[in-house]
Scaffold this motif. Structure first.
Motif, PDB file in Angstrom:
ATOM      1  N   UNK A  74       0.830  -1.202   0.000  1.00  0.00           N
ATOM      2  CA  UNK A  74       0.000   0.000   0.000  1.00  0.00           C
ATOM      3  C   UNK A  74       0.869   1.258   0.000  1.00  0.00           C
ATOM      4  N   UNK A  75       1.907   1.278   0.816  1.00  0.00           N
ATOM      5  CA  UNK A  75       2.806   2.437   0.839  1.00  0.00           C
ATOM      6  C   UNK A  75       3.536   2.602  -0.499  1.00  0.00           C
ATOM      7  N   UNK A  76       3.887   1.489  -1.131  1.00  0.00           N
ATOM      8  CA  UNK A  76       4.513   1.590  -2.447  1.00  0.00           C
ATOM      9  C   UNK A  76       3.556   2.154  -3.488  1.00  0.00           C
ATOM     10  N   UNK A  77       2.294   1.748  -3.440  1.00  0.00           N
ATOM     11  CA  UNK A  77       1.308   2.306  -4.367  1.00  0.00           C
ATOM     12  C   UNK A  77       1.083   3.791  -4.117  1.00  0.00           C
ATOM     13  N   UNK A  78       1.086   4.196  -2.847  1.00  0.00           N
ATOM     14  CA  UNK A  78       0.941   5.628  -2.540  1.00  0.00           C
ATOM     15  C   UNK A  78       2.125   6.393  -3.125  1.00  0.00           C
ATOM     16  N   UNK A  79       3.318   5.851  -2.999  1.00  0.00           N
ATOM     17  CA  UNK A  79       4.512   6.512  -3.521  1.00  0.00           C
ATOM     18  C   UNK A  79       4.495   6.559  -5.052  1.00  0.00           C
ATOM     19  N   UNK A  80       4.126   5.453  -5.691  1.00  0.00           N
ATOM     20  CA  UNK A  80       4.139   5.381  -7.151  1.00  0.00           C
ATOM     21  C   UNK A  80       3.036   6.242  -7.763  1.00  0.00           C
ATOM     22  N   UNK A  82       1.248   8.649  -6.245  1.00  0.00           N
ATOM     23  CA  UNK A  82       1.235  10.006  -5.680  1.00  0.00           C
ATOM     24  C   UNK A  82      -0.146  10.442  -5.180  1.00  0.00           C
ATOM     25  N   UNK A  83      -0.977   9.478  -4.771  1.00  0.00           N
ATOM     26  CA  UNK A  83      -2.257   9.822  -4.160  1.00  0.00           C
ATOM     27  C   UNK A  83      -2.755   8.635  -3.338  1.00  0.00           C
ATOM     28  N   UNK A  84      -3.583   8.973  -2.343  1.00  0.00           N
ATOM     29  CA  UNK A  84      -4.184   7.940  -1.513  1.00  0.00           C
ATOM     30  C   UNK A  84      -5.654   7.839  -1.841  1.00  0.00           C
TER      31      UNK A  84
END
Length: 160
Positions: A74-80, A82-84
């Motif tokens: 989940x944190x990697x998807x947020x980083x990639x 750029x939104x939550x």
């Protein structure tokens, strides 16, 4: 929605999932151990405690592993991305299910990915519906009550 930064979120989610799994495992295996023990209250109590000692930590570790992998993805998807948003959780659930089934082969991985994504989609959808339901009724509740006057009824105790 205010959430912790990702390094701390991973630690919190991993520990929270372990704690939840240990509690659920303790409840489940205490009942199961009690039911499958020989007759007699003392023997059933001992059987329940033995089942909890042997199996509850495994359930906690499984939940902790799931929570840790989910939070990492989940944190990697947020980083990639750029939104939550809910898509991060849905994709994280699918990827977590696939990763945890990797040893069984590609067909179980796909099944677990679909199941994980579906479960997380249901959880996210329920959260969105709950938030919309609260937004509809929250303004109505805020205007029905009279504001409380905190200065009313105070006694002046100052010295002249």
């Amino acid at each position: 929605m205010a959430t912790d930064p990702c390094p701390w979120r991973i630690v919190d989610d991993c520990g929270g999932a372990f704690a939840l799994g240990t509690i659920v495992g303790t409840l489940f295996h205490s009942i199961k151990g009690f039911r499958h023990a020989p007759s007699g209250q003392y023997r059933r109590l001992i059987g329940s405690l033995n089942a909890v000692k042997q199996r509850a930590p495994r359930v906690g570790a499984s939940f902790g592993a799931w929570g840790c992998i989910f939070s990492l993805i989940d944190c990697n998807f947020v980083y990639i991305r750029k939104k939550e948003d809910p898509w991060n959780s849905i994709l994280s659930g699918a990827a977590t299910g696939a990763i945890l089934q990797a040893r069984q082969g590609p067909v179980p991985m796909v099944g677990a990915a679909i199941f994980g994504g579906f479960i997380l989609a249901m959880i996210e959808g329920a959260g969105i519906l709950f938030n919309r339901y609260n937004q509809i009724f929250m303004p109505l509740l805020m205007y029905e009550e009279e504001p409380v006057d905190l200065d009313k009824g105070k006694v002046d105790v100052s010295v002249p």
